[in-house]
Design a protein around this motif. Sequence first.
Motif, PDB file in Angstrom:
ATOM      1  N   UNK A 145     -13.407  -8.059 -26.859  1.00 52.91           N
ATOM      2  CA  UNK A 145     -13.670  -8.650 -25.543  1.00 52.91           C
ATOM      3  C   UNK A 145     -14.341 -10.015 -25.695  1.00 52.91           C
ATOM      4  N   UNK A 146     -15.221 -10.141 -26.682  1.00 56.76           N
ATOM      5  CA  UNK A 146     -15.893 -11.411 -26.932  1.00 56.76           C
ATOM      6  C   UNK A 146     -14.888 -12.512 -27.277  1.00 56.76           C
ATOM      7  N   UNK A 147     -13.943 -12.213 -28.131  1.00 56.24           N
ATOM      8  CA  UNK A 147     -12.951 -13.205 -28.551  1.00 56.24           C
ATOM      9  C   UNK A 147     -12.075 -13.629 -27.379  1.00 56.24           C
ATOM     10  N   UNK A 148     -11.628 -12.680 -26.572  1.00 56.98           N
ATOM     11  CA  UNK A 148     -10.838 -13.015 -25.386  1.00 56.98           C
ATOM     12  C   UNK A 148     -11.647 -13.931 -24.459  1.00 56.98           C
ATOM     13  N   UNK A 149     -12.922 -13.612 -24.291  1.00 56.88           N
ATOM     14  CA  UNK A 149     -13.771 -14.431 -23.441  1.00 56.88           C
ATOM     15  C   UNK A 149     -13.919 -15.856 -23.952  1.00 56.88           C
ATOM     16  N   UNK A 150     -14.034 -16.030 -25.252  1.00 57.54           N
ATOM     17  CA  UNK A 150     -14.168 -17.373 -25.808  1.00 57.54           C
ATOM     18  C   UNK A 150     -12.895 -18.196 -25.614  1.00 57.54           C
ATOM     19  N   UNK A 151     -11.743 -17.560 -25.696  1.00 56.76           N
ATOM     20  CA  UNK A 151     -10.478 -18.270 -25.432  1.00 56.76           C
ATOM     21  C   UNK A 151     -10.446 -18.759 -23.984  1.00 56.76           C
ATOM     22  N   UNK A 152     -10.855 -17.903 -23.042  1.00 56.10           N
ATOM     23  CA  UNK A 152     -10.899 -18.292 -21.629  1.00 56.10           C
ATOM     24  C   UNK A 152     -11.907 -19.415 -21.419  1.00 56.10           C
ATOM     25  N   UNK A 187     -15.094 -27.817 -10.184  1.00 56.09           N
ATOM     26  CA  UNK A 187     -15.677 -26.520  -9.850  1.00 56.09           C
ATOM     27  C   UNK A 187     -14.776 -25.389 -10.343  1.00 56.09           C
ATOM     28  N   UNK A 188     -13.453 -25.545 -10.216  1.00 50.60           N
ATOM     29  CA  UNK A 188     -12.512 -24.528 -10.695  1.00 50.60           C
ATOM     30  C   UNK A 188     -12.629 -24.353 -12.210  1.00 50.60           C
ATOM     31  N   UNK A 189     -12.711 -25.473 -12.935  1.00 51.88           N
ATOM     32  CA  UNK A 189     -12.876 -25.386 -14.379  1.00 51.88           C
ATOM     33  C   UNK A 189     -14.157 -24.677 -14.761  1.00 51.88           C
ATOM     34  N   UNK A 190     -15.231 -24.979 -14.035  1.00 52.76           N
ATOM     35  CA  UNK A 190     -16.508 -24.311 -14.304  1.00 52.76           C
ATOM     36  C   UNK A 190     -16.423 -22.813 -14.027  1.00 52.76           C
ATOM     37  N   UNK A 191     -15.676 -22.426 -12.994  1.00 51.65           N
ATOM     38  CA  UNK A 191     -15.518 -21.003 -12.689  1.00 51.65           C
ATOM     39  C   UNK A 191     -14.752 -20.283 -13.802  1.00 51.65           C
ATOM     40  N   UNK A 192     -13.701 -20.917 -14.335  1.00 50.20           N
ATOM     41  CA  UNK A 192     -12.950 -20.324 -15.449  1.00 50.20           C
ATOM     42  C   UNK A 192     -13.857 -20.148 -16.663  1.00 50.20           C
ATOM     43  N   UNK A 193     -14.675 -21.150 -16.926  1.00 52.83           N
ATOM     44  CA  UNK A 193     -15.634 -21.039 -18.025  1.00 52.83           C
ATOM     45  C   UNK A 193     -16.588 -19.868 -17.796  1.00 52.83           C
ATOM     46  N   UNK A 194     -16.971 -19.634 -16.536  1.00 52.01           N
ATOM     47  CA  UNK A 194     -17.852 -18.512 -16.215  1.00 52.01           C
ATOM     48  C   UNK A 194     -17.213 -17.171 -16.516  1.00 52.01           C
ATOM     49  N   UNK A 195     -15.903 -17.054 -16.261  1.00 46.99           N
ATOM     50  CA  UNK A 195     -15.182 -15.816 -16.593  1.00 46.99           C
ATOM     51  C   UNK A 195     -15.249 -15.572 -18.105  1.00 46.99           C
ATOM     52  N   UNK A 196     -14.985 -16.621 -18.881  1.00 48.31           N
ATOM     53  CA  UNK A 196     -15.031 -16.479 -20.329  1.00 48.31           C
ATOM     54  C   UNK A 196     -16.420 -16.122 -20.836  1.00 48.31           C
ATOM     55  N   UNK A 197     -17.439 -16.751 -20.272  1.00 51.77           N
ATOM     56  CA  UNK A 197     -18.809 -16.462 -20.696  1.00 51.77           C
ATOM     57  C   UNK A 197     -19.205 -15.029 -20.367  1.00 51.77           C
ATOM     58  N   UNK A 198     -18.775 -14.531 -19.198  1.00 52.94           N
ATOM     59  CA  UNK A 198     -19.107 -13.163 -18.798  1.00 52.94           C
ATOM     60  C   UNK A 198     -18.496 -12.139 -19.747  1.00 52.94           C
ATOM     61  N   UNK A 199     -17.326 -12.452 -20.304  1.00 51.29           N
ATOM     62  CA  UNK A 199     -16.684 -11.533 -21.243  1.00 51.29           C
ATOM     63  C   UNK A 199     -17.314 -11.602 -22.631  1.00 51.29           C
ATOM     64  N   UNK A 200     -17.733 -12.786 -23.052  1.00 54.14           N
ATOM     65  CA  UNK A 200     -18.173 -12.962 -24.441  1.00 54.14           C
ATOM     66  C   UNK A 200     -19.666 -12.777 -24.648  1.00 54.14           C
ATOM     67  N   UNK A 201     -20.489 -13.118 -23.659  1.00 57.52           N
ATOM     68  CA  UNK A 201     -21.933 -13.163 -23.893  1.00 57.52           C
ATOM     69  C   UNK A 201     -22.605 -11.792 -24.020  1.00 57.52           C
ATOM     70  N   UNK A 202     -22.272 -10.745 -23.222  1.00 56.98           N
ATOM     71  CA  UNK A 202     -22.984  -9.470 -23.370  1.00 56.98           C
ATOM     72  C   UNK A 202     -22.928  -8.903 -24.783  1.00 56.98           C
ATOM     73  N   UNK A 203     -21.820  -9.134 -25.486  1.00 53.77           N
ATOM     74  CA  UNK A 203     -21.699  -8.620 -26.845  1.00 53.77           C
ATOM     75  C   UNK A 203     -22.703  -9.211 -27.808  1.00 53.77           C
ATOM     76  N   UNK A 204     -23.200 -10.426 -27.531  1.00 52.33           N
ATOM     77  CA  UNK A 204     -24.144 -11.050 -28.445  1.00 52.33           C
ATOM     78  C   UNK A 204     -25.437 -10.256 -28.549  1.00 52.33           C
ATOM     79  N   UNK A 205     -25.804  -9.564 -27.474  1.00 62.04           N
ATOM     80  CA  UNK A 205     -27.028  -8.773 -27.467  1.00 62.04           C
ATOM     81  C   UNK A 205     -26.753  -7.318 -27.819  1.00 62.04           C
TER      82      UNK A 205
END
Length: 503
Positions: free
Chosen positions: A63-70, A88-106
């Motif tokens: 899930x982390x890797x998929x999020x980083x691609x997004x 704003x749209x680009x920032x929202x897409x980045x938010x989707x990717x961050x939401x998928x990748x960041x929880x795994x770091x912890x």
Amino acid sequence: MTTVLFVTFLDTTIVSVALGDIRRDLSTDVTSLQWVVNAYTLVFAGLMLAGGSLGDRWGRKRVMIVGLVIFCLGSVVAALATSVAALIAGRAIMGVGAAASEPGTLSVLRHVFPEERARARAIGVWAAVSGLALAAGPVLGALLVHAGGWRSIFWFNLVIGAAALIAAVLSVPESADPRPFPLDWPGILLGAGFLGAGVYAATLGEESGYDAPAVIALFAVAVLALVGFVAAERRSPAPILELRYLRLSAVRGALVVAFAVYFGIFSIFFFTALYLQVMQSYSGARTAAVFAPMAAAIVIGALAAGSWVARRGASVPMIVGCVIGASGILSTRHVLAGELHDPTLATAMAVAGLGFGLAVVPLTSAVMSGVPAEHSGMAAAVTNTMRQVGSAVGVAVLGALVNSFLTADLRTRMTELGLPAELQPAAVEAVERGRIPEDVDITPYLRYLSKVSEVLATGKTAFHHGLDVALLVSAVAILAAAAYTAIDGAIHRTREDPVSPPE
């Protein structure tokens, strides 16, 4: 883990110092600038519970890797944006990717470091990197804007995102907690709906008024979504948020502090940076110099807190960090009220940064230690959701304060100067945007040109008025969270360990 964490948290604040340039280049107003920030933090917060749950179920590394691609895809969209809507749209897409990748770091740390003392020190490093990313955002952003304009920020994000992707593929161990139950789609949708509708209503209320039918309707949707979310999580066999964990005093208090601290952080990261650039004409390099000591102080505080928590537990460091952080915010407020001296301002902000660094480690450790390892993705997600919700709500609520004072003070002064009421909205918009709106006929304003300097001076004073209140509200919120945590913890300990009656 820290590479992935750095890129996702960096983007929470790196844009703050580019807002002045974005405002001039895309001719936008303060409310739209808030959405440039909020589009990322809101989507990040709204989908992070889903990201943590998907990581627990499908594999945290996958899930982390998929999020980083997004995330990288969104960086490209933002870098190529020719309008504020596209940005704003680009920032929202980045938010989707961050939401998928960041929880795994912890959550991965929970498995790599099962022993609590070692995990506390590891979380200290994790928090130091997250704090470094947050505080380094304005510094790096200022340098990038100075060197190549605001678009260079998003090209930089693409490079760092690609590096994080490679690091994750090569080094992150896979872990998962497969469950036989279906995915909690009602929880995912209702949770995102609650956060999205609530923050959007808070932001829209600045322009339309909080008594506007659309704003009231959005708040109603948010309340209904929250009620539905709680009901859905109670019934779900595999909820994205186990509500029973909120009964634990340590977990509950840590989440309250997470919200309050990140609510307060953005009074400095967003509004202080914007005030310095737009109203005080600070260059990117000068802004970076003022923010640099704060970045260093956050790292020092987080590393010190990791060792402190490993030895003594989470409660005391968390409360001490809140008190120091709030003191730094109040000191920053005091410095901004007089003649500005960069060393004094940087010192006050560094005190706030030290407190933030001290508070983040224990609140994170308290949640990760209070939730079983098999739900580490959920624990990581709910912790970081509260941090991001605090950020998003902070930008919305504090933005409403700043914008209301700016508008009200400007209108009052314009009325005193004799500018007719029908001409005032466009004049306010011109002050907010830094230029005259393209569709405005300036002929009726020509007779008032001699008073332009007075209006601009009023704009600077009005912005400071709003910032002053925003900083005060932030400090009070952090102190209130610390007081709540201390009292709730004391009550909980009293119930667990009642005092024996005398013989």
